[in-house]
Design an enzyme around this catalytic site. Sequence first.
Site, PDB file in Angstrom:
ATOM      1  N   GLY A   1      53.802  20.088  19.986  1.00 29.16           N
ATOM      2  CA  GLY A   1      54.513  21.216  19.160  1.00 29.16           C
ATOM      3  C   GLY A   1      53.721  21.908  18.353  1.00 29.16           C
ATOM      4  O   GLY A   1      52.313  21.856  18.825  1.00 29.16           O
ATOM      5  N   THR A   2      53.900  22.683  17.437  1.00 30.54           N
ATOM      6  CA  THR A   2      53.340  23.296  16.535  1.00 30.54           C
ATOM      7  C   THR A   2      53.329  22.857  15.271  1.00 30.54           C
ATOM      8  O   THR A   2      54.350  22.945  14.790  1.00 30.54           O
ATOM      9  CB  THR A   2      53.673  24.720  16.609  1.00 30.54           C
ATOM     10  OG1 THR A   2      55.130  25.043  16.356  1.00 30.54           O
ATOM     11  CG2 THR A   2      53.374  25.579  18.069  1.00 30.54           C
ATOM     12  N   ASP A  14      48.183  15.967   3.218  1.00 27.41           N
ATOM     13  CA  ASP A  14      49.439  16.536   3.343  1.00 27.41           C
ATOM     14  C   ASP A  14      50.438  15.100   3.429  1.00 27.41           C
ATOM     15  O   ASP A  14      50.770  14.800   4.484  1.00 27.41           O
ATOM     16  CB  ASP A  14      49.758  17.288   4.266  1.00 27.41           C
ATOM     17  CG  ASP A  14      50.866  18.198   4.035  1.00 27.41           C
ATOM     18  OD1 ASP A  14      51.388  18.892   4.789  1.00 27.41           O
ATOM     19  OD2 ASP A  14      51.635  17.804   3.001  1.00 27.41           O
TER      20      ASP A  14
END
Length: 278
Positions: A15-16, A140
């Site tokens: 994925g990105t 994060d």
Amino acid sequence: KIGGLEDYEAINIIGTGSFGTCYKVRKKSNGYVYVWKAVGYGGMSEEKKQLLVSEVNLLSELRHPNIVQYYDHIIHKETATLYIVMEWCQGGDLSSLINKCKKSGSYLDEGFVWKVLYQMCRALQACHWQLSKTTVLHRDIKPANVFLDEAGNVKLGDFGLARTLHEDASYAQTIVGTPYYMSPEVIKGGKYNKKSDIWSLGCLIYELCSLVPPFAGTNIKQLAMKIKEGKYPRIPAHYSDDLQKIISLLLIVDHNLRPTIEVILHHPTVVSHIAQET
Ligand SMILES: CN(C)CCCNS(=O)(=O)c1cccc(Nc2nc(OCC3CCCCC3)c3[nH]cnc3n2)c1
């Protein structure tokens, strides 16, 4: 030549992320599966590139069972792409797990939630102390950035590597998603600090129980107001008062009163529930 792209074969694109493309790859020499995070540095200024290199070097210093392991990086000049080789986590990420529960109308069991709480505290402790000599590169902390390995160990995902990239306007538009986990002090314009990670951890643990974040809003202003007010519904009734009590400690609005990682790890309630888990 320590290792180049030809030492791996790409299995598929996963994925990105907010920084670039993520590939699942296999190392030919040992047959092991890894992840490549490909970051294009073509448009970057010299000092941005320097910042990226220094962050990758920070990544390489961090080694902990509850942090997704960084193994190597490969610079591919021909395409101006930096490939970061990381540990593949077979169990996927927590946001997929939460979505699965929502679809099947089920909840995560309490023992699993305590395990995530404990192992995430250990990961943050390592981040805070192993990197204390530099600005705390906050990880994060959100469900999509917490992974499970095949043995069910909890792994805090890759860095605010994106710190460089996030600051870089060209990446700004790729920052999608609502800041559900933003802490009151950051909303009030304060500096991001270790206590902000504790707040985000509280939001993560709450969401594992309730399958929704503690604070939500139809727009950013309303969300910010709710976060500063710090009021949220109790986690579902089948979870213990002990778990609710620890979450309420993590979600104390005044960051000066919010406990540190050490206080949480040594809290009798946490110790008693973790003893039951291991
Ligand atoms: C955002 N999520 C909902 C995506 C679904 C998640 N499914 S998935 O991607 O196919 C999948 C299924 C099973 C295992 C793994 N393992 C895994 N994934 C990583 O990153 C996921 C990637 C990050 C950038 C954005 C796209 C998702 C890792 N990074 C370092 N080690 C990693 N190991 C991934």
